[in-house]
Structure formats: structure tokens, C-alpha cells
Motif scaffolding. Structure first.
Motif, mmCIF file in Angstrom:
data_model
loop_
_atom_site.group_PDB
_atom_site.id
_atom_site.type_symbol
_atom_site.label_atom_id
_atom_site.label_comp_id
_atom_site.label_asym_id
_atom_site.label_seq_id
_atom_site.Cartn_x
_atom_site.Cartn_y
_atom_site.Cartn_z
ATOM 1 N N HIS A 99 0.842 -1.192 0.000
ATOM 2 C CA HIS A 99 0.000 0.000 0.000
ATOM 3 C C HIS A 99 0.887 1.256 0.000
ATOM 4 N N ALA A 100 1.871 1.278 0.888
ATOM 5 C CA ALA A 100 2.756 2.438 1.002
ATOM 6 C C ALA A 100 3.635 2.601 -0.237
ATOM 7 N N TRP A 101 4.213 1.508 -0.728
ATOM 8 C CA TRP A 101 5.096 1.591 -1.900
ATOM 9 C C TRP A 101 4.348 2.091 -3.131
ATOM 10 N N VAL A 102 3.090 1.716 -3.281
ATOM 11 C CA VAL A 102 2.295 2.137 -4.433
ATOM 12 C C VAL A 102 1.793 3.572 -4.255
ATOM 13 N N GLY A 103 1.748 4.049 -3.012
ATOM 14 C CA GLY A 103 1.333 5.419 -2.753
ATOM 15 C C GLY A 103 -0.159 5.609 -2.603
ATOM 16 N N LEU A 104 -0.841 4.585 -2.114
ATOM 17 C CA LEU A 104 -2.276 4.717 -1.875
ATOM 18 C C LEU A 104 -2.532 5.577 -0.637
ATOM 19 N N GLY A 105 -3.759 6.082 -0.520
ATOM 20 C CA GLY A 105 -4.140 6.947 0.591
ATOM 21 C C GLY A 105 -4.626 6.182 1.808
ATOM 22 N N ARG A 106 -5.650 6.695 2.403
ATOM 23 C CA ARG A 106 -6.196 6.224 3.673
ATOM 24 C C ARG A 106 -6.600 4.748 3.639
ATOM 25 N N ILE A 107 -6.470 4.110 4.814
ATOM 26 C CA ILE A 107 -6.930 2.734 5.042
ATOM 27 C C ILE A 107 -7.998 2.790 6.131
ATOM 28 N N VAL A 108 -9.109 2.092 5.900
ATOM 29 C CA VAL A 108 -10.188 1.995 6.889
ATOM 30 C C VAL A 108 -10.508 0.512 7.053
ATOM 31 N N TYR A 109 -10.497 0.029 8.299
ATOM 32 C CA TYR A 109 -10.736 -1.400 8.519
ATOM 33 C C TYR A 109 -11.795 -1.647 9.589
ATOM 34 N N ALA A 110 -12.455 -2.812 9.463
ATOM 35 C CA ALA A 110 -13.503 -3.194 10.408
ATOM 36 C C ALA A 110 -12.926 -3.815 11.678
ATOM 37 N N ALA A 111 -11.898 -4.659 11.556
ATOM 38 C CA ALA A 111 -11.271 -5.310 12.709
ATOM 39 C C ALA A 111 -9.757 -5.162 12.596
ATOM 40 N N SER A 112 -9.102 -5.012 13.731
ATOM 41 C CA SER A 112 -7.656 -4.793 13.742
ATOM 42 C C SER A 112 -6.873 -6.100 13.774
ATOM 43 N N SER A 113 -5.626 -6.003 13.410
ATOM 44 C CA SER A 113 -4.714 -7.155 13.506
ATOM 45 C C SER A 113 -4.579 -7.594 14.955
ATOM 46 N N GLU A 114 -4.556 -6.626 15.865
ATOM 47 C CA GLU A 114 -4.465 -6.939 17.289
ATOM 48 C C GLU A 114 -5.679 -7.744 17.745
ATOM 49 N N GLN A 115 -6.866 -7.363 17.267
ATOM 50 C CA GLN A 115 -8.065 -8.119 17.616
ATOM 51 C C GLN A 115 -7.987 -9.542 17.089
ATOM 52 N N PRO A 149 -16.428 -0.769 15.635
ATOM 53 C CA PRO A 149 -17.059 -1.627 16.640
ATOM 54 C C PRO A 149 -18.378 -2.266 16.216
ATOM 55 N N THR A 150 -19.112 -1.630 15.310
ATOM 56 C CA THR A 150 -20.395 -2.201 14.906
ATOM 57 C C THR A 150 -20.229 -3.413 13.999
ATOM 58 N N LEU A 151 -19.014 -3.673 13.523
ATOM 59 C CA LEU A 151 -18.782 -4.807 12.619
ATOM 60 C C LEU A 151 -17.805 -5.842 13.171
ATOM 61 N N THR A 152 -17.113 -5.535 14.260
ATOM 62 C CA THR A 152 -16.075 -6.458 14.730
ATOM 63 C C THR A 152 -16.630 -7.800 15.196
ATOM 64 N N ASP A 153 -17.802 -7.815 15.809
ATOM 65 C CA ASP A 153 -18.372 -9.105 16.228
ATOM 66 C C ASP A 153 -18.648 -9.997 15.022
ATOM 67 N N GLU A 154 -19.105 -9.391 13.941
ATOM 68 C CA GLU A 154 -19.384 -10.167 12.727
ATOM 69 C C GLU A 154 -18.085 -10.704 12.116
ATOM 70 N N VAL A 155 -17.045 -9.878 12.112
ATOM 71 C CA VAL A 155 -15.748 -10.331 11.599
ATOM 72 C C VAL A 155 -15.209 -11.453 12.485
ATOM 73 N N ARG A 156 -15.345 -11.293 13.788
ATOM 74 C CA ARG A 156 -14.916 -12.336 14.731
ATOM 75 C C ARG A 156 -15.644 -13.656 14.432
ATOM 76 N N ALA A 157 -16.943 -13.592 14.201
ATOM 77 C CA ALA A 157 -17.726 -14.801 13.914
ATOM 78 C C ALA A 157 -17.251 -15.483 12.629
ATOM 79 N N LEU A 158 -16.872 -14.706 11.622
ATOM 80 C CA LEU A 158 -16.355 -15.298 10.383
ATOM 81 C C LEU A 158 -15.053 -16.051 10.643
ATOM 82 N N HIS A 159 -14.177 -15.469 11.434
ATOM 83 C CA HIS A 159 -12.899 -16.129 11.738
ATOM 84 C C HIS A 159 -13.121 -17.352 12.635
ATOM 85 N N ALA A 160 -14.079 -17.264 13.534
ATOM 86 C CA ALA A 160 -14.421 -18.434 14.363
ATOM 87 C C ALA A 160 -14.900 -19.576 13.472
#
Length: 168
Positions: A99-115, A149-160
Motif C-alpha cells: 500500500h505504502a510503496w504504491v502510494g495509496l491513501g487512507r486505510i479503513v478497517y472493520a477489525a484490527s490485527s491486534e483483535q 465496533p459495529t462490525l467487529t463481532d461479525e468479523v470475529r464470527a467469520l474467523h471463528a
């Protein structure tokens, strides 16, 4: 170096993140890992959408990496800087670097790597093969918003579901 503040996604971001979670579900339903991403121009037009495609054995087939490669081939540097990548899960270090090498802008994510790392640990799974570094560590100049936060539970369920975890 100080750690930048990561903003919470705004109201305008939610519909794009919702689509990313739907793409993640599509990936999981197709036998892949649940990740989905969009590349969106400043006017809110989706330029490209993709989902994880690592099931075939190539662990680099992440949607964020594919979007970076597509942008490098199809957008000029100003268009790339002005674009936003929405994704169901925070970029891994490989995707953050692309992403950085190509020079793209903002990143928006539903769940973090830490989560995600925390969920895996909670469920008794080993960490992945790459350190779950946040985007701002790998690519400190990229504006980042997340998690949503409104989507993290759903992302968690997909990974589960991917890992065969039954949650109460």
C-alpha cells in the motif's frame, strides 16, 4: 517516534466496510480465509473490489495486495493518493508495505490485527507466520481508521467459523 492516533471510521465509511465484511463472507463461503477489500475514489466510486484467494496455496493472494497492484497499473500517483482502501481486517505487514510503496491513501478497517491475534490466542490457536504489526508501524505515513465496533463481532464470527470454533 510517537504512535499516531488511529481514528474511528466515520458514518460515510460504514457502507463500504459493510461491503468488505460481505466480501469476507463470500471468501469464507468459497473455502477461503474471510477477508474482503474495496478501493474507492474520493467521490465514493468503488474502483475495484476483491476478496482473499489464498486457498489455492499462494499465501500472498490478499485482496489489499491485489488492490495495490491494480492501482499501480491503472491509476496515476495523484489518483492513488486520493483513494481509500476499505477492508474487513487491518492490513498485514506485506499489504501495508505494498500500500505504502504504491502510494495509496487512507486505510479503513472493520477489525484490527491486534483483535484477530487476540481472538486466535483466546481460541487456543498459534499466531500466524507474520507478526501482527499495525499499519502505522509498517507504513507510518498512511492515515488509518479502525476498527469499526459495529462490525467487529461479525468479523470475529467469520474467523471463528473458519477455525471451527463454536462460541457460546
Amino acid at each position: 517516534m510517537t504512535t499516531p492516533t488511529v481514528e474511528r471510521p466515520g458514518a460515510d465509511d460504514h457502507a463500504f466496510l459493510r461491503t468488505c465484511v460481505d466480501l469476507a463472507r463470500e471468501a469464507l463461503d468459497a473455502g477461503d480465509e474471510p477477508f474482503g477489500s474495496l478501493l474507492v475514489d474520493p467521490g465514493g466510486v468503488v474502483l475495484r473490489a476483491d476478496r482473499n484467494r489464498v486457498a489455492g496455496g499462494d499465501a500472498t493472494q490478499h485482496p489489499e495486495f491485489a488492490l495495490a497492484r491494480w492501482a499501480a497499473e491503472h491509476l496515476d500517483p495523484e489518483q492513488r493518493r486520493a483513494s481509500t482502501v476499505y477492508t474487513s481486517g487491518e492490513h498485514c505487514p506485506m499489504c501495508s508495505a505494498a500500500h505504502a510503496w504504491v502510494g495509496l491513501g487512507r486505510i479503513v478497517y472493520a477489525a484490527s490485527s491486534e483483535q484477530l491475534a487476540g481472538w486466535r490466542k483466546e481460541w487456543g490457536f498459534l499466531p500466524g507466520p507474520v507478526a501482527p504489526l499495525p499499519v502505522h508501524v509498517v507504513a507510518p505515513g498512511i492515515p488509518v481508521s479502525g476498527p469499526e465496533p459495529t462490525l467487529t463481532d461479525e468479523v470475529r464470527a467469520l474467523h471463528a467459523r473458519l477455525l471451527g470454533v463454536t462460541e457460546a
